[in-house]
Design an enzyme around this catalytic site. Structure first.
Site, short mmCIF file in Angstrom:
data_model
loop_
_atom_site.label_atom_id
_atom_site.label_comp_id
_atom_site.label_asym_id
_atom_site.label_seq_id
_atom_site.Cartn_x
_atom_site.Cartn_y
_atom_site.Cartn_z
N ASN A 1 0.88 -1.17 0.00
CA ASN A 1 0.00 0.00 0.00
C ASN A 1 0.92 1.22 0.00
OD1 ASN A 1 -1.72 2.11 0.52
ND2 ASN A 1 -2.40 1.38 2.52
N LYS B 1 0.23 4.23 -0.21
CA LYS B 1 -0.37 5.44 0.37
C LYS B 1 -0.09 6.63 -0.56
CE LYS B 1 -0.03 3.22 4.80
NZ LYS B 1 0.02 3.33 6.24
N HIS C 1 -9.38 1.27 5.03
CA HIS C 1 -8.09 1.47 5.72
C HIS C 1 -8.30 2.44 6.89
CE1 HIS C 1 -3.99 2.67 6.53
NE2 HIS C 1 -3.62 1.57 5.92
N GLU D 1 -6.67 4.86 7.88
CA GLU D 1 -6.48 6.29 7.54
C GLU D 1 -7.71 6.86 6.85
OE1 GLU D 1 -2.73 5.64 5.55
OE2 GLU D 1 -1.88 5.08 7.49
N GLU E 1 -5.17 -4.67 10.70
CA GLU E 1 -4.16 -3.63 10.85
C GLU E 1 -4.42 -2.86 12.14
OE1 GLU E 1 -2.22 -2.59 6.83
OE2 GLU E 1 -3.80 -1.16 7.24
N GLY F 1 2.81 2.45 10.70
CA GLY F 1 3.77 3.53 10.51
C GLY F 1 4.47 3.95 11.79
N SER G 1 3.74 -1.97 10.29
CA SER G 1 5.19 -2.02 10.48
C SER G 1 5.81 -3.37 10.14
CB SER G 1 5.56 -1.59 11.91
OG SER G 1 5.13 -0.25 12.15
P1 13P Z 1 3.22 0.46 7.59
O1 13P Z 1 3.71 -0.84 7.01
O2 13P Z 1 3.95 1.65 7.04
O3 13P Z 1 3.16 0.42 9.07
O4 13P Z 1 1.71 0.65 7.09
C1 13P Z 1 0.82 -0.39 7.22
C2 13P Z 1 -0.39 -0.05 6.45
O5 13P Z 1 -1.14 0.82 6.81
C3 13P Z 1 -0.64 -0.81 5.22
O6 13P Z 1 -1.91 -0.56 4.74
#
Ligand code: 13P
Length: 252
Positions: free
Chosen positions: A9, A11, A95, A97, A167, A173, A212
């Site tokens: 992903n 982002k 997601h 976010e 997640e 992150g 992560s």
């Molecule tokens: P990270 O791997 O950067 O922690 O992000 C995970 C994520 O949100 C994947 O959709």
């Protein structure tokens, strides 16, 4: 045995030059893998680039979101049919976010899940609790509610054509990965909740872990019974990291 999936992903990251190098590295590096499907979910403007770079390869691609509506007067929206036209296999739905920053409710997420499925996309449905929710011992209630919103709208059978990604928000992150045991516990809860309605479907359901994941911790996570791959954020932007994670998910 369930197939595995590792999805990147990106982002809101990337530019034409960097993407070209990354996509070329994935195209070559992922060609030999066995027993694992690899996917990259890129920002909308780069779907053409992903399509051009990956067509004919073993790597598939997808969107990170989609509109719950079809064509029409929905300024800024991107419909499921548009993703299909650009060759997408996957669409990330719900997601954290999108839920927290863009205010998507369980109902909106369920609507997006349904339109993705109807268009022939495979939705990657994200669920997960915040740190506060974990510390209040309501992880299962939160994840169960997020899952139920989709099952109530589309029926449990719909999950047969979807992927679930656990997640935990506190692990996204932050560099703070859930331990394999913490992740496994929630994955088992998700599979158990689905099994209560349809055992065979639950057995075949792919449940990814995200938060992560890196080359250094992927193999250990993937040893857990109910972890069928990963949804990878930051590490999916670095070819060698992402390739190593995909290799760790291989089943030969
Ligand atoms: P990270 O791997 O950067 O922690 O992000 C995970 C994520 O949100 C994947 O959709």
């Amino acid at each position: 045995m369930r197939g595995r999936l590792v999805a990147g992903n990106w982002k809101c990251n990337g530019n034409l030059g960097a993407n070209q190098a990354l996509l070329a590295a994935l195209r070559d590096g992922l060609a030999q893998l066995r027993g694992v499907e690899c996917s990259v979910c890129v920002p909308y403007p780069y779907l053409t680039q992903a399509q051009q770079a990956l067509t004919g390869s073993t790597t598939v691609w997808g969107g990170q979101d989609l509109s719950q509506f079809g064509a029409g007067a929905y300024t800024g929206a991107v419909s499921a049919d548009m993703l299909v036209e650009f060759g997408c296999r996957h669409a990330v739905v719900g997601h954290s976010e999108r839920r927290s920053i863009f205010g998507e409710s369980d109902a909106v997420v369920a609507a997006k899940f349904e339109v993705a499925l109807k268009a022939g996309l495979t939705p990657i449905l994200c669920v997960g609790e915040t740190l506060q929710e974990r510390e209040s011992n309501v992880t299962e209630a939160v994840v169960g509610r997020q899952l139920a919103a989709v099952i109530d709208k589309s029926g449990v059978a719909a999950l047969g054509k979807a992927v679930v990604a656990y997640e935990p928000v506190w692990a996204i992150g932050t560099g703070k990965t859930a331990t394999p045991q913490q992740a496994q516990a929630v994955h088992a809860f998700i599979r158990g909740s689905v099994a209560a309605q349809d055992r065979a479907l639950a057995d075949g359901l792919r449940i990814l872990y995200g938060g992560s994941v890196k080359a250094s911790n992927a193999a250990e996570l993937f040893t857990m019974n109910d972890i069928d791959g990963g949804l990878i954020g930051g590490a999916s932007l670095v070819a060698e990291e992402f390739l190593a994670i995909c290799r760790a998910a291989e089943r030969r």
